[in-house]
Design a protein around this motif. Structure first.
Motif, PDB file in Angstrom:
ATOM      1  N   VAL A 181      12.566  75.106  58.924  1.00 12.72           N
ATOM      2  CA  VAL A 181      11.925  76.043  58.005  1.00 12.72           C
ATOM      3  C   VAL A 181      12.985  76.492  57.008  1.00 12.72           C
ATOM      4  N   MET A 182      12.654  76.417  55.723  1.00 13.15           N
ATOM      5  CA  MET A 182      13.626  76.710  54.664  1.00 13.15           C
ATOM      6  C   MET A 182      12.873  77.098  53.392  1.00 13.15           C
ATOM      7  N   PRO A 183      13.548  77.721  52.429  1.00  7.51           N
ATOM      8  CA  PRO A 183      12.885  78.047  51.164  1.00  7.51           C
ATOM      9  C   PRO A 183      12.623  76.796  50.329  1.00  7.51           C
ATOM     10  N   LYS A 184      11.533  76.797  49.615  1.00  5.17           N
ATOM     11  CA  LYS A 184      11.258  75.747  48.653  1.00  5.17           C
ATOM     12  C   LYS A 184      12.274  75.846  47.516  1.00  5.17           C
ATOM     13  N   PRO A 185      12.865  74.701  47.066  1.00  3.08           N
ATOM     14  CA  PRO A 185      13.881  74.767  46.009  1.00  3.08           C
ATOM     15  C   PRO A 185      13.389  75.525  44.775  1.00  3.08           C
ATOM     16  N   GLY A 186      14.240  76.417  44.287  1.00  2.00           N
ATOM     17  CA  GLY A 186      13.926  77.178  43.094  1.00  2.00           C
ATOM     18  C   GLY A 186      13.180  78.476  43.323  1.00  2.00           C
ATOM     19  N   THR A 187      12.858  78.800  44.591  1.00  2.00           N
ATOM     20  CA  THR A 187      12.085  80.017  44.845  1.00  2.00           C
ATOM     21  C   THR A 187      12.911  81.132  45.478  1.00  2.00           C
ATOM     22  N   ALA A 188      14.079  80.813  46.006  1.00  2.00           N
ATOM     23  CA  ALA A 188      14.912  81.826  46.666  1.00  2.00           C
ATOM     24  C   ALA A 188      16.266  81.925  45.972  1.00  2.00           C
ATOM     25  N   ARG A 189      16.811  83.136  45.927  1.00  2.00           N
ATOM     26  CA  ARG A 189      18.112  83.337  45.287  1.00  2.00           C
ATOM     27  C   ARG A 189      19.220  82.654  46.070  1.00  2.00           C
ATOM     28  N   ARG A 190      19.073  82.559  47.369  1.00  4.91           N
ATOM     29  CA  ARG A 190      20.106  81.951  48.208  1.00  4.91           C
ATOM     30  C   ARG A 190      19.638  80.559  48.642  1.00  4.91           C
ATOM     31  N   ALA A 191      19.965  79.550  47.874  1.00  2.00           N
ATOM     32  CA  ALA A 191      19.547  78.177  48.157  1.00  2.00           C
ATOM     33  C   ALA A 191      20.386  77.597  49.291  1.00  2.00           C
ATOM     34  N   PRO A 192      19.769  76.855  50.219  1.00  2.00           N
ATOM     35  CA  PRO A 192      20.537  76.284  51.329  1.00  2.00           C
ATOM     36  C   PRO A 192      21.209  74.947  51.013  1.00  2.00           C
ATOM     37  N   PHE A 193      20.668  74.177  50.047  1.00  2.00           N
ATOM     38  CA  PHE A 193      21.218  72.851  49.766  1.00  2.00           C
ATOM     39  C   PHE A 193      21.222  72.614  48.245  1.00  2.00           C
ATOM     40  N   TYR A 194      22.287  71.952  47.766  1.00  2.00           N
ATOM     41  CA  TYR A 194      22.428  71.697  46.337  1.00  2.00           C
ATOM     42  C   TYR A 194      22.657  70.206  46.074  1.00  2.00           C
ATOM     43  N   PHE A 195      22.143  69.751  44.920  1.00  2.00           N
ATOM     44  CA  PHE A 195      22.352  68.373  44.465  1.00  2.00           C
ATOM     45  C   PHE A 195      22.805  68.439  43.002  1.00  2.00           C
ATOM     46  N   ALA A 196      23.966  67.849  42.695  1.00  2.00           N
ATOM     47  CA  ALA A 196      24.530  67.928  41.346  1.00  2.00           C
ATOM     48  C   ALA A 196      24.619  66.550  40.712  1.00  2.00           C
ATOM     49  N   LYS A 197      24.351  66.518  39.392  1.00  2.00           N
ATOM     50  CA  LYS A 197      24.602  65.326  38.595  1.00  2.00           C
ATOM     51  C   LYS A 197      25.581  65.693  37.479  1.00  2.00           C
ATOM     52  N   LEU A 198      26.307  64.691  37.024  1.00  2.00           N
ATOM     53  CA  LEU A 198      27.303  64.896  35.973  1.00  2.00           C
ATOM     54  C   LEU A 198      26.605  64.967  34.619  1.00  2.00           C
ATOM     55  N   ARG A 199      26.862  66.037  33.868  1.00  2.00           N
ATOM     56  CA  ARG A 199      26.204  66.248  32.596  1.00  2.00           C
ATOM     57  C   ARG A 199      26.485  65.080  31.643  1.00  2.00           C
ATOM     58  N   GLY A 200      25.410  64.512  31.087  1.00  2.00           N
ATOM     59  CA  GLY A 200      25.542  63.363  30.202  1.00  2.00           C
ATOM     60  C   GLY A 200      25.452  62.032  30.915  1.00  2.00           C
ATOM     61  N   TYR A 201      25.517  62.052  32.243  1.00  2.00           N
ATOM     62  CA  TYR A 201      25.443  60.828  33.046  1.00  2.00           C
ATOM     63  C   TYR A 201      24.425  61.003  34.175  1.00  2.00           C
ATOM     64  N   GLU A 202      23.296  61.646  33.860  1.00  2.00           N
ATOM     65  CA  GLU A 202      22.309  61.948  34.886  1.00  2.00           C
ATOM     66  C   GLU A 202      21.639  60.690  35.444  1.00  2.00           C
ATOM     67  N   GLN A 203      21.477  59.671  34.603  1.00  2.00           N
ATOM     68  CA  GLN A 203      20.889  58.417  35.054  1.00  2.00           C
ATOM     69  C   GLN A 203      21.982  57.432  35.450  1.00  2.00           C
ATOM     70  N   PRO A 204      21.659  56.475  36.322  1.00  2.00           N
ATOM     71  CA  PRO A 204      22.653  55.453  36.655  1.00  2.00           C
ATOM     72  C   PRO A 204      22.946  54.564  35.453  1.00  2.00           C
ATOM     73  N   ASP A 205      24.095  53.925  35.466  1.00  2.00           N
ATOM     74  CA  ASP A 205      24.513  53.016  34.397  1.00  2.00           C
ATOM     75  C   ASP A 205      24.524  51.604  34.965  1.00  2.00           C
ATOM     76  N   PHE A 206      23.819  50.685  34.301  1.00  2.00           N
ATOM     77  CA  PHE A 206      23.765  49.293  34.730  1.00  2.00           C
ATOM     78  C   PHE A 206      24.377  48.425  33.632  1.00  2.00           C
ATOM     79  N   ARG A 207      25.235  47.489  34.021  1.00  2.00           N
ATOM     80  CA  ARG A 207      25.878  46.616  33.030  1.00  2.00           C
ATOM     81  C   ARG A 207      26.344  45.320  33.684  1.00  2.00           C
ATOM     82  N   TYR A 208      26.742  44.364  32.857  1.00  2.00           N
ATOM     83  CA  TYR A 208      27.324  43.127  33.369  1.00  2.00           C
ATOM     84  C   TYR A 208      28.772  43.019  32.916  1.00  2.00           C
ATOM     85  N   LYS A 209      29.532  42.172  33.582  1.00  2.00           N
ATOM     86  CA  LYS A 209      30.954  42.009  33.297  1.00  2.00           C
ATOM     87  C   LYS A 209      31.158  40.837  32.340  1.00  2.00           C
TER      88      LYS A 209
END
Length: 376
Positions: A298-326
Motif C-alpha cells: 500500500v503506497m500513495p499514487k504518484p503525484g498525490t502525496a508530498r512525501r513520495a516513496p519512489f523516484y524516477f529521473a531522466k536527464l534533461r534533453g535526453y529523455e528518449q533513448p538514442d539509437f544510432r549505427y557505427k
C-alpha cells in the motif's frame, strides 16, 4: 507501432532543433530527393514485412547498391524506433514519481518539511511568530548511462538475412522500456522472486509486515497510513490517494475485497447482517504486471502525496533513448568513402547501438506498507 512507415516518412522532417544526433539526422532529411527515397523505401519495407518475396529481393538490392536507399531506410528506422518506444507500455509509472536532472551528478531530493503548521494571530504592533525550523531529509538521485550494441554481420548481409536488420526497430525500443521497469521496480520488489525489497520495506522504516491480504487487514493498514503523525508538529501527514499494489497472483482476491457492494457482519446475537463495503472506492487497485508471488503493497499514487516513496529521473534533453549505427568502415585504398553497410573496418559488422539515460531512488517510506502475505 503508432504510425505506418508511410506516415513516418510524411512526418519525418519535424523535430530538427537542438544539438542531439537525432536532431542532426533529421535536419539532413529535409531534401526533396531524400524524402522521395524515404517514401519509396517505406513502401518497400512495408511490402517486405507483409511477406513479399519480390520486395525482399528489391530491398536487399537497394541496401547493397544505393547510398541514398541506405540512408533513407536508416532514417525511417531511427524515427520508427522512437515511435515504438513511445507506444510501448511500462509499469514503473504506476509507482514512481518522475523528475529530471540536469547532469550526471547526484541530485538532492531534500525537502524542507515545515510540517502542517498554521498561521498564528498577530496582534497589533507585535512581531510575527517564527515558524518551527525545517527538517532536512537528505536523499539523492543520480542519472546513469545504459545501453547495448547489436551487430548485423557481413555474412548475414551476403545471406540476405534481412530479418536480423528488421529486428532492430522492435527490439531496441523494447529493451529501453524493459530497462526502465527493471531499474524502477527493483526499488520495490525482487523481480525474480517477487519478494519485497528489504532495503526499503523493513523494521527500521516501520513499513514491513506479514499480514494476509484480507478486508480487515487492508482496512487496518489504510487507517494506519492515513493517521500517521508528523513527529515534529503532531499533526496528520496528508497521505494523498492510496493504492493497493499486487501481482497477478492476488489480483482476483484484491478485486473481490475492493469491489463487492456489501459485506457480512456479525449482529451481536449469533447471527449476521449486511453493511456497505467500507473499502469500496477508498483505495485504487493497481496490478504490477511484473510482480511475482503474493506480496502486496500500500503506497500513495504518484503525484498525490508530498512525501513520495519512489523516484524516477531522466536527464534533461535526453529523455528518449538514442539509437544510432557505427560508421567506422574506413576508406577505399584507391580513395573515396565506403558506405556504412560495407561494415566495420575491424570485423565487417554493421553495429547498431541503443543508449538510454535514467536514474532511480528511494524516497520517504512513511506512507508505505509492504507485506509478504505469510502471516495471520
Amino acid at each position: 507501432m503508432t504510425n505506418t512507415l508511410l506516415e513516418i516518412a510524411d512526418q519525418i522532417a519535424a523535430e530538427t532543433s537542438g544539438p542531439t544526433p537525432a536532431a542532426h539526422r533529421r535536419r539532413m532529411q529535409q531534401t526533396p530527393g531524400l524524402m522521395e527515397a524515404a517514401l519509396g523505401m517505406a513502401r518497400l519495407i512495408a511490402h517486405y514485412r507483409e511477406g513479399s518475396a519480390r520486395a525482399a529481393l528489391e530491398l536487399n538490392e537497394a541496401l547493397t547498391t544505393s547510398d541514398l536507399a541506405r540512408f533513407a531506410s536508416g532514417m525511417l528506422i531511427d524515427r520508427e524506433m522512437l515511435q515504438n518506444y513511445d507506444a510501448l507500455p511500462t509499469q514503473w509509472g504506476k509507482f514512481l514519481t518522475p523528475t529530471t536532472v540536469k547532469d550526471f551528478k547526484p541530485k538532492s531530493l531534500a525537502t524542507l518539511e515545515l510540517g502542517a503548521q498554521v498561521f498564528k494571530d498577530v496582534p497589533e504592533r507585535t512581531a510575527y511568530p517564527v515558524a518551527k525550523g525545517p527538517e532536512l531529509d537528505e536523499k539523492f538521485i543520480q542519472a546513469k548511462k545504459t545501453g547495448l550494441l547489436y551487430g548485423w554481420s557481413f555474412e548475414a548481409q551476403v545471406n540476405d538475412d534481412l530479418e536480423q536488420l528488421q529486428m532492430v526497430p522492435q527490439a531496441f525500443p523494447q529493451m529501453a522500456r524493459d530497462t526502465e521497469d527493471d531499474r524502477g521496480l527493483r526499488l520495490m520488489i525482487n523481480l525474480e522472486t517477487g519478494s519485497l525489497n528489504t532495503g526499503f520495506f523493513n523494521g527500521g522504516n516501520g513499513n514491513f509486515g506479514t499480514l494476509k491480504l484480507t478486508a480487515a487487514n487492508l482496512e487496518l493498514v489504510l487507517n494506519s497510513l492515513r493517521t500517521k503523525r508528523d513527529p515534529k508538529t503532531g499533526t496528520i501527514i496528508p497521505a494523498g490517494r492510496l493504492q493497493l499494489v499486487v501481482g497477478y497472483a492476488l489480483e482476483t482476491l484484491a478485486e473481490r475485497i475492493l469491489n463487492v457492494d456489501r459485506v457480512q457482519m456479525a449482529d451481536g446475537n449469533g447471527g449476521f447482517t449486511y453493511a456497505p463495503n467500507p473499502l469500496r472506492g477508498k483505495v485504487d487497485l493497481v496490478v504490477n504486471e511484473k510482480q511475482l508471488g503474493e506480496s502486496w503493497i500500500v503506497m500513495p499514487k504518484p503525484g498525490t502525496a508530498r512525501r513520495a516513496p519512489f523516484y524516477f529521473a531522466k536527464l534533461r534533453g535526453y529523455e528518449q533513448p538514442d539509437f544510432r549505427y557505427k560508421a567506422d568502415q574506413g576508406r577505399a585504398v584507391g580513395g573515396g568513402d565506403i558506405v556504412v553497410t560495407g561494415g566495420s573496418f575491424d570485423d565487417d559488422t554493421i553495429w547498431y547501438r541503443g543508449r538510454h539515460i535514467m536514474g532511480v531512488a528511494h524516497g520517504d517510506p512513511v506512507l508505505t506498507y509492504g507485506s509478504d502475505n505469510t502471516g495471520a
